[in-house]
Design a protein around this motif. Sequence first.
Motif, PDB file in Angstrom:
ATOM      1  N   VAL A 245       0.781  -1.416  -0.066  1.00  0.00           N
ATOM      2  CA  VAL A 245       0.064  -0.077   0.056  1.00  0.00           C
ATOM      3  C   VAL A 245       0.877   1.298   0.124  1.00  0.00           C
ATOM      4  CG1 VAL A 245      -1.764  -0.922   1.043  1.00  0.00           C
ATOM      5  CG2 VAL A 245      -0.151  -0.154   2.563  1.00  0.00           C
ATOM      6  N   GLY A 246       2.076   1.241  -0.113  1.00  0.00           N
ATOM      7  CA  GLY A 246       3.102   2.395  -0.180  1.00  0.00           C
ATOM      8  C   GLY A 246       3.660   2.836   1.173  1.00  0.00           C
ATOM      9  N   ASP A 247       4.935   3.068   0.760  1.00  0.00           N
ATOM     10  CA  ASP A 247       5.729   3.548   1.949  1.00  0.00           C
ATOM     11  C   ASP A 247       5.852   5.006   2.197  1.00  0.00           C
ATOM     12  OD1 ASP A 247       7.673   4.064   4.050  1.00  0.00           O
ATOM     13  OD2 ASP A 247       9.415   3.016   2.900  1.00  0.00           O
ATOM     14  N   PRO A 248       5.295   5.335   3.292  1.00  0.00           N
ATOM     15  CA  PRO A 248       5.067   6.956   3.578  1.00  0.00           C
ATOM     16  C   PRO A 248       6.221   7.870   3.417  1.00  0.00           C
ATOM     17  CG  PRO A 248       3.912   5.891   5.387  1.00  0.00           C
ATOM     18  CD  PRO A 248       4.686   4.712   4.628  1.00  0.00           C
ATOM     19  N   GLU A 249       7.786   6.998   3.294  1.00  0.00           N
ATOM     20  CA  GLU A 249       8.738   7.775   3.259  1.00  0.00           C
ATOM     21  C   GLU A 249       9.030   8.019   1.701  1.00  0.00           C
ATOM     22  OE1 GLU A 249      10.965   8.968   5.785  1.00  0.00           O
ATOM     23  OE2 GLU A 249       9.162   8.206   6.945  1.00  0.00           O
ATOM     24  N   LEU A 250       8.349   7.315   0.791  1.00  0.00           N
ATOM     25  CA  LEU A 250       8.580   7.341  -0.443  1.00  0.00           C
ATOM     26  C   LEU A 250       7.479   8.609  -1.354  1.00  0.00           C
ATOM     27  CD1 LEU A 250       9.034   3.654  -1.570  1.00  0.00           C
ATOM     28  CD2 LEU A 250      10.565   5.492  -1.082  1.00  0.00           C
ATOM     29  N   ARG A 251       6.701   9.215  -0.119  1.00  0.00           N
ATOM     30  CA  ARG A 251       5.789  10.122  -0.898  1.00  0.00           C
ATOM     31  C   ARG A 251       6.600  11.308  -1.376  1.00  0.00           C
ATOM     32  NH1 ARG A 251       1.781   9.122   4.370  1.00  0.00           N
ATOM     33  NH2 ARG A 251       0.394   7.474   3.347  1.00  0.00           N
ATOM     34  N   ASN A 252       5.940  11.928  -2.706  1.00  0.00           N
ATOM     35  CA  ASN A 252       6.576  12.939  -3.232  1.00  0.00           C
ATOM     36  C   ASN A 252       5.668  13.764  -3.791  1.00  0.00           C
ATOM     37  OD1 ASN A 252       6.931  12.250  -5.799  1.00  0.00           O
ATOM     38  ND2 ASN A 252       8.662  11.171  -5.047  1.00  0.00           N
ATOM     39  N   SER A 253       5.856  15.104  -4.163  1.00  0.00           N
ATOM     40  CA  SER A 253       4.824  15.817  -5.186  1.00  0.00           C
ATOM     41  C   SER A 253       5.370  16.061  -6.397  1.00  0.00           C
ATOM     42  CB  SER A 253       4.670  17.299  -4.512  1.00  0.00           C
ATOM     43  OG  SER A 253       5.900  17.907  -4.376  1.00  0.00           O
ATOM     44  N   ASP A 254       6.208  14.952  -6.841  1.00  0.00           N
ATOM     45  CA  ASP A 254       6.812  15.018  -8.321  1.00  0.00           C
ATOM     46  C   ASP A 254       5.844  14.434  -9.091  1.00  0.00           C
ATOM     47  OD1 ASP A 254       8.891  16.129  -7.080  1.00  0.00           O
ATOM     48  OD2 ASP A 254      10.294  14.416  -7.084  1.00  0.00           O
ATOM     49  N   ASN A 255       6.266  14.327 -10.622  1.00  0.00           N
ATOM     50  CA  ASN A 255       5.382  13.432 -11.474  1.00  0.00           C
ATOM     51  C   ASN A 255       6.372  13.217 -12.654  1.00  0.00           C
ATOM     52  OD1 ASN A 255       3.720  12.191 -13.510  1.00  0.00           O
ATOM     53  ND2 ASN A 255       2.089  13.075 -13.020  1.00  0.00           N
ATOM     54  N   VAL A 256       7.033  12.168 -12.469  1.00  0.00           N
ATOM     55  CA  VAL A 256       8.148  12.041 -13.652  1.00  0.00           C
ATOM     56  C   VAL A 256       7.662  11.691 -14.799  1.00  0.00           C
ATOM     57  CG1 VAL A 256       8.132   9.304 -13.300  1.00  0.00           C
ATOM     58  CG2 VAL A 256      10.160  10.537 -13.910  1.00  0.00           C
ATOM     59  N   ILE A 257       6.345  11.253 -15.083  1.00  0.00           N
ATOM     60  CA  ILE A 257       5.663  11.037 -16.328  1.00  0.00           C
ATOM     61  C   ILE A 257       5.437  12.479 -17.309  1.00  0.00           C
ATOM     62  CG2 ILE A 257       3.817  10.288 -17.866  1.00  0.00           C
ATOM     63  CD1 ILE A 257       3.288   8.080 -15.951  1.00  0.00           C
ATOM     64  N   VAL A 258       4.753  13.417 -16.567  1.00  0.00           N
ATOM     65  CA  VAL A 258       4.496  14.823 -16.822  1.00  0.00           C
ATOM     66  C   VAL A 258       5.444  15.626 -16.798  1.00  0.00           C
ATOM     67  CG1 VAL A 258       2.744  16.624 -16.731  1.00  0.00           C
ATOM     68  CG2 VAL A 258       1.836  14.197 -16.456  1.00  0.00           C
ATOM     69  N   ALA A 259       6.028  15.831 -15.638  1.00  0.00           N
ATOM     70  CA  ALA A 259       7.152  16.697 -15.412  1.00  0.00           C
ATOM     71  C   ALA A 259       8.468  16.105 -15.114  1.00  0.00           C
ATOM     72  CB  ALA A 259       6.504  17.837 -14.464  1.00  0.00           C
ATOM     73  N   PRO A 260       9.138  15.441 -16.068  1.00  0.00           N
ATOM     74  CA  PRO A 260      10.400  14.758 -15.528  1.00  0.00           C
ATOM     75  C   PRO A 260      11.434  15.988 -15.350  1.00  0.00           C
ATOM     76  CG  PRO A 260      10.029  14.595 -17.621  1.00  0.00           C
ATOM     77  CD  PRO A 260       8.635  15.240 -17.261  1.00  0.00           C
ATOM     78  N   GLY A 261      12.289  15.717 -14.343  1.00  0.00           N
ATOM     79  CA  GLY A 261      13.413  16.616 -14.234  1.00  0.00           C
ATOM     80  C   GLY A 261      12.993  17.849 -13.411  1.00  0.00           C
ATOM     81  N   VAL A 262      11.556  17.789 -12.923  1.00  0.00           N
ATOM     82  CA  VAL A 262      11.016  19.239 -12.240  1.00  0.00           C
ATOM     83  C   VAL A 262      10.591  18.742 -10.951  1.00  0.00           C
ATOM     84  CG1 VAL A 262       9.244  21.192 -12.227  1.00  0.00           C
ATOM     85  CG2 VAL A 262      10.401  20.085 -14.529  1.00  0.00           C
ATOM     86  N   GLY A 263      11.109  19.353  -9.864  1.00  0.00           N
ATOM     87  CA  GLY A 263      10.593  18.809  -8.371  1.00  0.00           C
ATOM     88  C   GLY A 263       9.295  19.578  -8.117  1.00  0.00           C
ATOM     89  N   ASN A 264       8.482  19.215  -7.394  1.00  0.00           N
ATOM     90  CA  ASN A 264       7.177  19.528  -7.288  1.00  0.00           C
ATOM     91  C   ASN A 264       6.227  19.653  -8.510  1.00  0.00           C
ATOM     92  OD1 ASN A 264       4.873  20.481  -5.239  1.00  0.00           O
ATOM     93  ND2 ASN A 264       5.815  22.504  -6.012  1.00  0.00           N
ATOM     94  N   GLY A 265       6.529  18.986  -9.547  1.00  0.00           N
ATOM     95  CA  GLY A 265       5.904  19.060 -10.800  1.00  0.00           C
ATOM     96  C   GLY A 265       4.493  18.770 -10.714  1.00  0.00           C
ATOM     97  N   ALA A 266       4.037  18.058  -9.733  1.00  0.00           N
ATOM     98  CA  ALA A 266       2.540  17.714  -9.504  1.00  0.00           C
ATOM     99  C   ALA A 266       1.860  18.890  -8.674  1.00  0.00           C
ATOM    100  CB  ALA A 266       2.426  16.335  -8.957  1.00  0.00           C
TER     101      ALA A 266
END
Length: 501
Positions: A245-266
Amino acid sequence: MRQQTHKRGRFTNKTVAIVAALALGGGGAAIIAANASAHGDKGDSGQNNTVAAKAGTIQCPDVGQKLSDVPEKARPKVDKNLAELDNQVAKAYQQMNQRQGSNDAVLSKLNDQRSRTMDNIGSAMGGDNSQLQGMTDCKWQEVATQSGQQQGNQQGGDQQGGQQQGGDQQGGQQGGDQQGGDQQGGGDQGGEGANDVPGNAGGQAGNGPSQDDFVDITKVQPNVQQPPQAQQNGSTGTFATECGVGDPELRNSDNVIVAPGVGNGAHHTHDYVGNDSNDAFANNQTFEQGGTSCENQDDKSTYYWPVVRAQDGKDEADANDLGGGQEGNVGTILTPTSSKIEFKGNAQSKVTAMPKFLRIITGDAKAFTNGDANANASWSCTGFEDRQLTDKYPLCPEGSSVTRTFDFQSCWDGQNIDSANHRDHVAFAGEDGSCPNGFQAIPQLVNTITYDVPANTPFAVDGFPEQLHKPITDHDDFINVMSEDLMNEAVDCINSGKQCG
């Protein structure tokens, strides 16, 4: 796409009334009120009554959806500039919400910024601006709300959401049967009626959800259509993969599909299962070398979706961070109780293997302002799976859990692992199960996520701030990183009619 529910039933029982009142009780402007002060005079309850004058949000043309022909070498620069467009809108929304200048002034500045950024996109594509015509200007989209009196297009007890849309949205945000300041049964709140709650406040951050975003699932009529009957050459098997169900430590606000290379892209937080190396800077090699939460270690795919938060008045760890509280995504993040990941067949034909690193997005994170053409998430409750909602959050009876279901596109163009707008390379099967011309059937990913929501607590999916946490904006993302052997095993299982995994 699952059938939408465009009109909710009345809030008739006490549980629904309590949740509705809580959903409205954030204490701030849920959506921006143009040319109005945030608070009026205090009533007898001692609470501030929010003024509801021309409330709304920012609506911008979704440039990324329209770019279907971008040269491969231009995509990195185009993607970064598309992410900058999103960043500009988020900042403008925050400025409006904090009354940093008039709305007209903020919009004017935003449109100037967008014009320069879109020039950069055109330059990256070799000076071709033909796909960008008419997409510069953002506008004000009114959203009818209430504060003791009917606002905008509300007619009697039945608010017609379809008349409030800024663009081609097809009435997905139906208001329903609000009764002026008396919001259906809210008076049984320990002596404080729902009409004492600020009428255009919503969620604990003040930018949604609203009362009209919730519906009592027991009042919804069954609406699920039966899948097409499998034909002689159809594929009826299933292949499941268990990835936690996911590790809370891996959560982030990126989106590697839509905004690769951009932090907080989502601009909102995602939960991740499967591959443990998914962030904005991951690439195919990163995924290949990463670990996985899946029981079958040959499945290094990444499955990710926006988190759901209880609107419980509590601060999460990201309360002061981008992607979190700074952008209106607040409340306790709910860890799913389960995430069922299953791949299914096609009614008309056998399925072919997905290519490695195939990327698929289902649903639309901007459906509130884009319209519902790409909306595809389904909300429901355990025990009521024959009733699915696209544009409402369900209120579940005691003992029933909230569910989100995503039926992914199951037809592939046979060539590309992605496309400029991240949609054109895949497609949904038709009503009879057949793929469009030029597309072939692949295993269909179906992801069902379950949550135990605390009693009498409203909740909301994370999203872009200007999307007001509407349920119609829910979405899910997938990158296939199964080994070739495992994918072939899944295909053989599905095509032979077995249930495997």
